[in-house]
Motif scaffolding. Structure first.
Motif, short mmCIF file in Angstrom:
data_model
loop_
_atom_site.label_atom_id
_atom_site.label_comp_id
_atom_site.label_asym_id
_atom_site.label_seq_id
_atom_site.Cartn_x
_atom_site.Cartn_y
_atom_site.Cartn_z
N ARG A 48 7.08 -9.26 20.85
CA ARG A 48 6.34 -9.01 19.61
C ARG A 48 5.33 -10.14 19.36
O ARG A 48 4.19 -9.86 18.99
CB ARG A 48 7.33 -8.90 18.46
N VAL A 75 20.39 -10.39 21.31
CA VAL A 75 20.23 -9.15 20.55
C VAL A 75 21.42 -8.18 20.71
O VAL A 75 21.35 -7.02 20.29
CB VAL A 75 18.93 -8.42 20.94
N LYS A 77 22.59 -6.71 23.36
CA LYS A 77 22.34 -5.50 24.15
C LYS A 77 22.57 -5.84 25.60
O LYS A 77 22.45 -7.00 26.02
CB LYS A 77 20.90 -5.03 23.95
N TYR A 85 14.12 -0.53 27.25
CA TYR A 85 13.11 -0.96 26.26
C TYR A 85 11.81 -1.29 26.93
O TYR A 85 10.74 -0.78 26.58
CB TYR A 85 13.69 -2.13 25.47
N ARG A 88 9.91 1.67 28.50
CA ARG A 88 9.17 2.48 27.55
C ARG A 88 7.79 1.88 27.25
O ARG A 88 6.83 2.61 26.99
CB ARG A 88 10.00 2.56 26.27
N GLU A 94 1.60 -1.89 25.44
CA GLU A 94 1.69 -2.62 24.17
C GLU A 94 2.15 -4.07 24.43
O GLU A 94 1.70 -5.00 23.77
CB GLU A 94 2.70 -1.91 23.25
N ARG B 60 14.17 5.85 17.20
CA ARG B 60 14.17 4.67 18.08
C ARG B 60 12.74 4.33 18.52
O ARG B 60 12.30 3.17 18.48
CB ARG B 60 15.06 4.91 19.29
N ILE B 64 10.53 0.91 17.74
CA ILE B 64 9.80 0.08 18.71
C ILE B 64 8.36 -0.02 18.31
O ILE B 64 7.75 -1.10 18.33
CB ILE B 64 9.95 0.69 20.12
N CYS B 66 7.11 0.21 15.40
CA CYS B 66 6.97 -0.66 14.24
C CYS B 66 7.16 -2.12 14.67
O CYS B 66 6.51 -3.04 14.16
CB CYS B 66 8.00 -0.30 13.17
N PHE B 67 8.15 -2.29 15.56
CA PHE B 67 8.47 -3.66 15.99
C PHE B 67 7.25 -4.30 16.63
O PHE B 67 6.93 -5.46 16.38
CB PHE B 67 9.65 -3.59 16.97
N LEU B 68 6.59 -3.48 17.42
CA LEU B 68 5.47 -4.06 18.17
C LEU B 68 4.14 -3.81 17.50
O LEU B 68 3.09 -4.17 18.03
CB LEU B 68 5.43 -3.45 19.59
N ASN B 69 4.19 -3.12 16.30
CA ASN B 69 2.95 -2.68 15.68
C ASN B 69 2.10 -1.89 16.67
O ASN B 69 0.86 -1.98 16.69
CB ASN B 69 2.14 -3.88 15.16
N GLY B 70 2.76 -1.13 17.47
CA GLY B 70 2.05 -0.43 18.53
C GLY B 70 1.41 0.85 18.03
O GLY B 70 2.08 1.85 17.78
N GLU B 71 0.15 0.84 17.81
CA GLU B 71 -0.52 2.02 17.25
C GLU B 71 -0.49 3.20 18.23
O GLU B 71 -0.36 4.35 17.85
CB GLU B 71 -1.97 1.67 16.93
N GLU B 72 -0.66 2.82 19.48
CA GLU B 72 -0.68 3.87 20.50
C GLU B 72 0.64 4.63 20.49
O GLU B 72 0.68 5.87 20.46
CB GLU B 72 -0.91 3.20 21.86
N LEU B 73 1.70 3.83 20.46
CA LEU B 73 3.04 4.44 20.48
C LEU B 73 3.27 5.27 19.21
O LEU B 73 3.78 6.39 19.23
CB LEU B 73 4.08 3.32 20.60
N PRO B 122 14.55 -2.68 15.87
CA PRO B 122 15.52 -2.22 16.85
C PRO B 122 16.53 -3.29 17.23
O PRO B 122 17.63 -2.99 17.71
CB PRO B 122 14.66 -1.82 18.03
N PHE B 123 16.20 -4.59 17.00
CA PHE B 123 17.10 -5.66 17.41
C PHE B 123 17.79 -6.30 16.25
O PHE B 123 18.80 -6.95 16.42
CB PHE B 123 16.28 -6.70 18.22
N GLU B 124 17.24 -6.12 15.08
CA GLU B 124 17.89 -6.66 13.89
C GLU B 124 18.07 -5.55 12.88
O GLU B 124 17.15 -5.20 12.11
CB GLU B 124 17.02 -7.77 13.28
N LEU B 129 11.22 -2.70 8.83
CA LEU B 129 9.89 -3.08 9.30
C LEU B 129 8.83 -2.19 8.68
O LEU B 129 7.78 -2.66 8.27
CB LEU B 129 9.83 -2.98 10.82
#
Lengths: 138, 645
Positions: A48, A75, A77, A85, A88, A94, B60, B64, B66-73, B122-124, B129
């Protein structure tokens, strides 16, 4: 035979004992990074954050031998999940997974020479050239 | 519309169906609403669950992204969601409102209809988020709901139609048709002949069968009643005919009078009785009862009294003015309200017979005068009269013959009867109309003299007229010529005042027989009245004394010897010469009501002495001395006469 078994048990014990030690996340000593929170560590290792708190770009390193222990501690996992993860994210571009290093020694050398590098190793193996920013208790 | 109402009014099946359909329709609408409501709810829930499922599926990936702020995703994820027709728009925004991705256009649904889910790291897991918002496609959902509702409605409608159809069928088959058939059979039924109604097949034991049984029971009752009625009518007809025959042929007049006193019905006998024309329609031309029966109101025959009294009345009325009058007995009874029924008998014959019998009962058959019974009645009448007018004086005179027996003995009873008849005739002529003469029996006569005044007046009366005159000296019994000096003539009877002038004058009274026939004031022999029959023998003489005619004849010696002096002679015409000596001697006169009486001898003496032949009771109450009280005289007439005799 009995000796062989006793030796094997001993060997197992000796193998298991260092695994029970804590994992330390380390950077190059003097790189300017004091401490990292657990959340910072997650963000950096999970792709991130691309920078360290001091503004340097972050280059996380995965030690293959410690990888399973480390992600379990960080984490909670297993490796399959971590791999899923990253799998994906590979196609979307990203983020990219940490660079893989084979051994702790190799990791130590990389960290010692690169102030952006963030690695982890058994807390007992930390040398002077490394600066521990976070101890992950197992 | 009115046609429909008429149909509903006249068709049981239609009405039943309509009502059932109405009820089912109302219930169906209610059920439809409920079903649509629940169906819509369930559709909503289904869609919600589907959305939840979608969200869970993509959560899920969203974490991810949101976690990565991934617009594409995130865009990929949103497009994937939008490929579901239920999703109208998708938005992913961070907690601070920064839009990560928005796909499918602006959000249209209200905020409470939106699906929102907090997306955590996803990890916390505890760290949120961002927020995933899904706008469901309301049109699509509404379409689903509508579809479901249409289905339910259609199903219900079909059910309704089916039920209605079935109900109509059932009602027509099991209710209307049996009832219609029953009605037609009932219409064609001839109940008066006792024909029975047949129950429709299959309905013998149910309500329609019961109805048929009831109708049959009613028919039975009807037939019985009709039979009874017919019998009664026949009986009544026979009865009526019988009474009609009686009514028409009976000799008694039968009639009916209405409230106004008009005769409305009359049978032939009544018409004959009252001389009404047989053809006259009394209903159209009624005759007034009172006018017909009792025009002058003499008999008081009036229907009003019967109608008012409520009880029958009876009258006897005389019809016609000419003699002999016809007598009719009328009985009038209340028949019904406003109607009186009457019966009229012709009682003329009975009346005459009764009158004749009455007359016969009080008449002495021999002389035609009254008898003892008539005398008693007359005495009772006088008694009543005297009680009403006590100041009036009445008198009773008793007469008998001396030695009458000798006549019978000498001349036979036939001659005696003739003597009595003769004397009776003479007495009857002598009397006033108000007086009464009767033969009590044998040779005893009695006179009732009505309306004699007080003692003084009586005396005057007697002095003006003479009951019994006889010479003082009665030594000689022979009859001589009227001009003869020594007459044996004795006056018989009392002569009414009105005739007194033709009677003996006071001076001549009782002294000489010639005076009897003398005109008052005349001293000459009574030639005017006593005429000698020229055709008869010279010794025969007829004397007229007022109404009294006595034929006298010089008695021959033979006669005298034969008759013993009682009867002088019997002439050729059979008339009897009566020796006056034997009449009216020693007869009492009794004042009946002033009380008292007299001993006959005493009276006779008094009469002789005073030349009156009469004694007022005030002067002679010796009757008491012989045991007869005045009261007894008053109360018992027979006793009075007995005592007087």
């Amino acid at each position: 035979m009995i000796r062989v078994r006793a030796c094997l048990l001993l060997a197992l014990l000796t193998l298991t004992l260092p695994a029970m030690a804590d994992i330390a996340i380390v950077v190059k000593a003097g790189s300017g990074v004091g401490q990292l929170t657990r959340s910072d560590a997650v963000n950096i290792f999970m792709g991130r954050y691309r920078k360290l708190p001091n503004g340097n770009p972050a280059l996380p390193l995965d030690v293959v031998s410690l990888k399973a222990r480390f992600y379990r501690a960080l984490v909670n996992k297993n490796l399959a999940e971590i791999n899923a993860y990253w799998a994906r994210l590979v196609f979307s571009g990203e983020a990219s997974p940490p660079q893989q290093v084979a051994t702790a020694t190799e990791m130590r050398q990389l960290v010692a020479h690169n102030p952006s590098a963030v690695g982890y190793l058994d807390s007992r193996e930390v040398g002077d050239d490394l600066h521990v920013v976070l101890i992950l208790n197992e | 519309m009115s046609r429909l109402l008429t149909l509903l009014h006249t068709r049981l099946a239609l009405r039943t169906t309509a009502i059932i359909l109405l009820i089912v329709g109302l219930l169906g609408v209610a059920f439809l609403l409920l079903a649509v409501h629940f169906r819509a709810q369930s559709v909503h829930q289904e869609q919600q669950a589907r959305l939840e499922g979608l969200l869970t599926t993509v959560e899920r990936t969203a974490q991810i992204a949101c976690f990565l702020n991934g617009e594409e995703l995130a865009r990929e994820l949103a497009d994937g969601l939008l490929s579901n027709d239920i999703v109208h728009a998708v938005r992913i925004e961070s907690l601070d409102g920064k839009l990560l991705v928005g796909r499918g256009g602006p959000i249209e649904s209200p905020s409470d209809a939106l699906f929102t889910r907090e997306i955590s790291s996803p990890f916390e897991p505890g760290t949120s988020l961002c927020r995933l918002i899904i706008d469901p496609d309301q049109h699509y959902i509404d379409g689903l709901v509508g579809q479901a509702s249409r289905f339910v409605g259609g199903a219900l409608l079909l059910q309704l139609l089916g039920i209605g159809f079935c109900v109509v069928l059932v009602v027509v088959r099991y209710v209307t048709r049996p009832i219609t058939g029953l009605s037609q059979r009932l219409r064609a039924l001839e109940a008066e002949t006792g024909q029975k109604l047949q129950a429709p097949r299959g309905n013998r034991d149910d309500e329609i069968g019961q109805l048929v049984n009831s109708v049959n029971a009613m028919i039975d009752n009807l037939v019985q009643s009709l039979d009874a009625e017919r019998c009664l009518r026949l009986e009544r007809e026979v009865e009526e005919r019988r009474y009609r025959a009686i009514f028409d042929n009976v000799e008694t007049g039968i009639f009916e009078v209405d409230d106004d006193g008009a005769i409305r019905v009359a049978n032939p006998a009544f018409r004959r009785l009252f001389k009404l024309p047989a053809k006259r329609d009394l209903n159209r031309h009624p005759i007034d009862f009172a006018t017909l029966v009792d025009p002058e109101g003499t008999f008081g025959a009036s229907p009003a009294t019967v109608a008012a009294g409520g009880r029958g009345q009876q009258w006897e009325v005389a019809l016609g003015d000419e003699e002999p009058r016809r007598w009719v007995n009328l009985v009038l009874n209340p028949l019904e309200a406003g109607r009186l029924q009457g019966v009229a008998h012709d009682v003329t014959a009975r009346k005459r017979a009764a009158d004749a019998a009455e007359q016969l009962a009080v008449t002495d058959p021999l002389t035609g005068l009254g008898n003892r019974r008539g005398f008693d009645r007359r005495l009772a009448v006088m008694g009543r009269h005297h009680r009403l007018y006590p100041d009036r004086c009445h008198a009773l005179v008793l007469l008998d013959f001396d030695h009458f027996k000798q006549i019978n003995d000498t001349h036979g009873h036939h001659a005696g009867d003739r003597v009595l008849r003769h004397v009776g005739g003479e007495l009857a002529v002598l009397l006033r109309q108000r007086d009464y003469v009767a033969r009590l029996g044998g040779d005893e006569f009695v006179l009732l003299l009505e309306g004699w005044g007080g003692a003084r007046r009586s005396r005057r009366c007697w002095s003006a007229s003479s009951l019994a005159c006889r010479p003082r000296s009665s030594s000689s019994r022979g009859w001589r010529s009227p001009s003869g000096s020594a007459s044996e003539w004795r006056c018989l009877g009392w002569i009414p005042r009105s005739r007194s002038r033709r009677c003996c004058s006071p001076t001549a009274r009782c002294t000489r027989p010639s005076a009897l026939g003398a005109i008052p004031g005349a001293s000459t022999p009574p030639k005017a009245t006593a005429e000698r029959r020229s055709a008869g023998p010279a010794h025969l003489e007829t004397l007229r004394l007022g109404g009294l005619e006595v034929v006298r004849r010089a008695a021959t010696t033979q006669d005298r010897a034969r008759s013993g002096g009682l009867i002088d002679a019997i002439d050729q015409q059979g008339r009897i010469d009566v020796h006056a000596d034997h009449l009216a001697e020693h007869q009492p006169v009794v004042d009946l009501f002033a009380g008292g009486g007299a001993q006959p001898q005493c009276l006779a003496q008094t009469a002789l002495e005073h030349h009156l032949g009469f004694a007022h009771m005030g002067h002679c109450d010796d009757l008491r001395s012989i045991g007869v009280s005045p009261a007894r005289l008053n109360s018992s007439t027979s006793g009075a006469t007995d005592a007087a005799l």
